[in-house]
Motif scaffolding. Structure first.
Motif, PDB file in Angstrom:
ATOM      1  N   UNK A  73      -6.671  -1.482  15.873  1.00  0.00           N
ATOM      2  CA  UNK A  73      -7.056  -2.706  16.604  1.00  0.00           C
ATOM      3  C   UNK A  73      -7.456  -2.463  18.065  1.00  0.00           C
ATOM      4  N   UNK A  74      -6.746  -1.622  18.842  1.00  0.00           N
ATOM      5  CA  UNK A  74      -7.209  -1.390  20.211  1.00  0.00           C
ATOM      6  C   UNK A  74      -8.589  -0.738  20.276  1.00  0.00           C
ATOM      7  N   UNK A  75      -8.878   0.163  19.352  1.00  0.00           N
ATOM      8  CA  UNK A  75     -10.189   0.805  19.342  1.00  0.00           C
ATOM      9  C   UNK A  75     -11.270  -0.230  19.054  1.00  0.00           C
ATOM     10  N   UNK A  76     -11.017  -1.109  18.112  1.00  0.00           N
ATOM     11  CA  UNK A  76     -11.983  -2.168  17.812  1.00  0.00           C
ATOM     12  C   UNK A  76     -12.123  -3.101  19.013  1.00  0.00           C
ATOM     13  N   UNK A  77     -11.032  -3.359  19.718  1.00  0.00           N
ATOM     14  CA  UNK A  77     -11.085  -4.196  20.908  1.00  0.00           C
ATOM     15  C   UNK A  77     -11.963  -3.583  21.991  1.00  0.00           C
ATOM     16  N   UNK A  79     -14.485  -1.634  21.451  1.00  0.00           N
ATOM     17  CA  UNK A  79     -15.862  -1.781  20.990  1.00  0.00           C
ATOM     18  C   UNK A  79     -16.346  -3.212  21.216  1.00  0.00           C
ATOM     19  N   UNK A  80     -15.461  -4.189  21.010  1.00  0.00           N
ATOM     20  CA  UNK A  80     -15.816  -5.597  21.175  1.00  0.00           C
ATOM     21  C   UNK A  80     -16.042  -5.972  22.642  1.00  0.00           C
ATOM     22  N   UNK A  81     -15.342  -5.309  23.560  1.00  0.00           N
ATOM     23  CA  UNK A  81     -15.421  -5.643  24.983  1.00  0.00           C
ATOM     24  C   UNK A  81     -15.925  -4.445  25.784  1.00  0.00           C
TER      25      UNK A  81
END
Length: 136
Positions: A73-77, A79-81
């Motif tokens: 989840x932090x890695x995806x976060x 990428x999202x921001x």
């Protein structure tokens, strides 16, 4: 089958410590995460030999094996921001990396100390048993 039951029971022990930490934080309004309080209690119980490492080893190993899933989840976060990759974001990432390395170092040092104490305790018991056999 027995190993699975033992692992589940050991995970339940770890969760009990977590929920004791939740209770303490809610009851005392400590400014600490409940999981940290629970692990401090677990650490104290391990140091005082109220809980043996063998009582939680398989459960803890199982949970550590799935730890990588908690980093997705932090890695995806990130990428999202994309703004996290700014100067302030890089400072934040540097602080996270440094604190993670410090935590890993501190954990390794503490686990080595605990392991040495276990080995010394085991060797002491063996030498005491040898002395008893020699005295008989």
């Amino acid at each position: 089958m027995m190993r699975i039951i033992r692992t589940v029971l050991q995970i339940i022990i770890l969760y009990i410590f977590h929920y004791i930490g939740v209770f303490i934080v809610e009851f005392t309004n400590l400014p600490l995460p409940p999981s940290v309080v629970g692990f401090i209690l677990l650490f104290i119980c391990l140091l005082m030999n109220w809980i043996k490492v063998e009582m939680i080893r398989d459960g803890a190993s199982f949970l550590i094996g799935f730890m990588l899933l908690f980093y997705i989840p932090p890695v995806i976060g990130i990428i999202e921001y994309p703004q996290l990759i700014s100067v302030n974001g890089m400072i934040l990432i540097g602080a996270v990396i440094i604190s993670t390395l410090f935590t890993i170092y501190l954990t390794s040092m503490l686990s080595q100390i605990i392991e040495k104490k276990e080995i010394n305790s085991r060797n002491k018991k063996i030498s005491e048993a040898k002395e008893e056999v020699e005295n008989v």
